[in-house]
Design a protein around this motif. Structure first.
Motif, PDB file in Angstrom:
ATOM      1  N   ARG A  16      -3.601 -10.288   6.057  1.00  0.00           N
ATOM      2  CA  ARG A  16      -3.439  -8.985   6.121  1.00  0.00           C
ATOM      3  C   ARG A  16      -2.577  -8.608   4.732  1.00  0.00           C
ATOM      4  NH1 ARG A  16      -4.760  -6.846  11.136  1.00  0.00           N
ATOM      5  NH2 ARG A  16      -4.843  -8.494  12.759  1.00  0.00           N
ATOM      6  N   LYS A  18      -0.270  -4.896   3.491  1.00  0.00           N
ATOM      7  CA  LYS A  18       0.382  -3.689   3.901  1.00  0.00           C
ATOM      8  C   LYS A  18       0.861  -3.067   2.651  1.00  0.00           C
ATOM      9  CE  LYS A  18       4.994  -5.717   4.954  1.00  0.00           C
ATOM     10  NZ  LYS A  18       5.929  -5.876   6.002  1.00  0.00           N
ATOM     11  N   VAL A  20       3.454  -0.817   0.906  1.00  0.00           N
ATOM     12  CA  VAL A  20       4.953  -0.436   1.251  1.00  0.00           C
ATOM     13  C   VAL A  20       5.352   0.723   0.197  1.00  0.00           C
ATOM     14  CG1 VAL A  20       7.209  -1.405   1.252  1.00  0.00           C
ATOM     15  CG2 VAL A  20       5.216  -2.764   2.040  1.00  0.00           C
ATOM     16  N   THR A  26       6.961   0.779   5.235  1.00  0.00           N
ATOM     17  CA  THR A  26       5.412   0.566   5.371  1.00  0.00           C
ATOM     18  C   THR A  26       4.527   1.778   5.738  1.00  0.00           C
ATOM     19  OG1 THR A  26       5.989  -1.649   6.292  1.00  0.00           O
ATOM     20  CG2 THR A  26       3.658  -0.903   6.763  1.00  0.00           C
ATOM     21  N   ALA A  28       0.984   1.706   5.494  1.00  0.00           N
ATOM     22  CA  ALA A  28      -0.234   1.370   6.070  1.00  0.00           C
ATOM     23  C   ALA A  28      -0.468  -0.292   6.178  1.00  0.00           C
ATOM     24  CB  ALA A  28      -1.571   1.849   5.384  1.00  0.00           C
ATOM     25  N   ILE A  29      -0.992  -0.655   7.186  1.00  0.00           N
ATOM     26  CA  ILE A  29      -1.338  -2.110   7.412  1.00  0.00           C
ATOM     27  C   ILE A  29      -3.115  -2.218   7.648  1.00  0.00           C
ATOM     28  CG2 ILE A  29      -1.003  -4.229   8.713  1.00  0.00           C
ATOM     29  CD1 ILE A  29       1.536  -2.753   9.715  1.00  0.00           C
ATOM     30  N   SER A  30      -3.592  -3.246   6.879  1.00  0.00           N
ATOM     31  CA  SER A  30      -4.911  -3.667   7.006  1.00  0.00           C
ATOM     32  C   SER A  30      -5.453  -4.115   8.025  1.00  0.00           C
ATOM     33  CB  SER A  30      -5.336  -4.438   5.988  1.00  0.00           C
ATOM     34  OG  SER A  30      -4.772  -5.760   5.937  1.00  0.00           O
TER      35      SER A  30
END
Length: 63
Positions: A16, A18, A20, A26, A28-30
């Motif tokens: 994944r 992210k 930052v 953070t 967004a996170i994929s």
């Protein structure tokens, strides 16, 4: 300081990334990717497709 993409591996073994911000927050996170190459490709896709992305506020739906 500029933002950065950070690649990690989750408990299921998926990669994944992210996004930052420069302040360490953070943004967004994929989704999970089965290969690191696919994860890097996801980062490149975000870089390519979202530099001028608009905001669609779905909370402003009309009745």
């Amino acid at each position: 300081m500029a933002g950065k993409f950070v690649i990690t591996k989750d408990r299921r073994g998926e990669f994944r990334f992210k996004l930052v911000a420069g302040n360490g927050q953070t943004i967004a996170i994929s989704e999970g990717y089965t290969t690191k190459a696919a994860c890097v490709n996801g980062i490149e896709s975000v870089r390519k497709n979202a530099p001028e992305a608009t905001v669609d506020d779905a909370t402003l739906a009309t009745v």
